[in-house]
Design an enzyme around this catalytic site. Sequence first.
Site, short mmCIF file in Angstrom:
data_model
loop_
_atom_site.label_atom_id
_atom_site.label_comp_id
_atom_site.label_asym_id
_atom_site.label_seq_id
_atom_site.Cartn_x
_atom_site.Cartn_y
_atom_site.Cartn_z
N SER A 186 0.83 -1.15 -0.02
CA SER A 186 0.14 -0.05 0.19
C SER A 186 0.98 1.14 -0.05
CB SER A 186 -0.88 0.13 1.14
OG SER A 186 -1.42 1.31 1.54
N TYR A 189 -2.28 -1.39 10.27
CA TYR A 189 -2.25 -1.54 8.89
C TYR A 189 -1.08 -0.62 8.37
CZ TYR A 189 -3.58 -1.15 3.98
OH TYR A 189 -3.77 -1.47 2.67
#
Length: 267
Positions: free
Chosen positions: A148, A161
Amino acid sequence: MSLKGKNVLVTGATSGIGQAIAVYFVTEGANVALNYRNDLSKLDQTKEMISKASTSDRSGKVFPVEADVSEETDIVRMLEETIDKFGSLDILINNAGIQNNAPSHKLSTADFDKVIEVNLRGAYLCARESLKHFMNRGNGGIIINVSSVHEIIPRPTYISYSMSKGAMENMTKTLALEYAPHDIRVNAIAPGATVTPINSSWTEDPQKRKEVESHIPMGRVGTSEEMAAITAFLASDDAAYITGQTLFVDGGLTLYPDFLKPWSAGE
């Protein structure tokens, strides 16, 4: 892109980027093991998309394989079943991932651990089991991690995350360096803002979506299909000399977009 006949495992193939990757690879002629968790019906949409996109003379085979990637025993079994079904494994796509949203000082240990177990520990264990197979057969292999932009962009209230993706960057580089002499390539893609079910809270709200897109130099969010195409490139022979890299697929989101218009002193 020379994917025909390749044997591939895609974790988290039930929706979003993983689903798009699975569809893309099958239509390019790869045999794809579709990972799902608990309920086989979660793959119904993926199978339907594959059926609509496939052509009989080119498309590869599909094989549903159940596993919770936060569980080591599930991962070991998943790899064994995939290799037994296809005879070998050529490409691992570490896509499965989750996230939760909470102020960092209020995040429970259990919620923190779950994200790390799926996004990082699970990805590593899938890589480890794939590497065992690649080393045993002795003719290389490919691992692609779906990371990401938040491996480098801080994301407040999503600490677990962000940490998992930051660590994934180093995992990608470490494994790439360690196994390069064995013709094993390890790379990652880092999607930016993308239309997926996990992002439905803002992709389906016109005002929120407009706000997100205002931070993207290209002025739009990405699609799962675009992420799948880049993944296919990294898995192909066209990328045979690329390893240890994270390819950001983000419309310019990591280019310090606030500097699109000069504002620093002296401008």
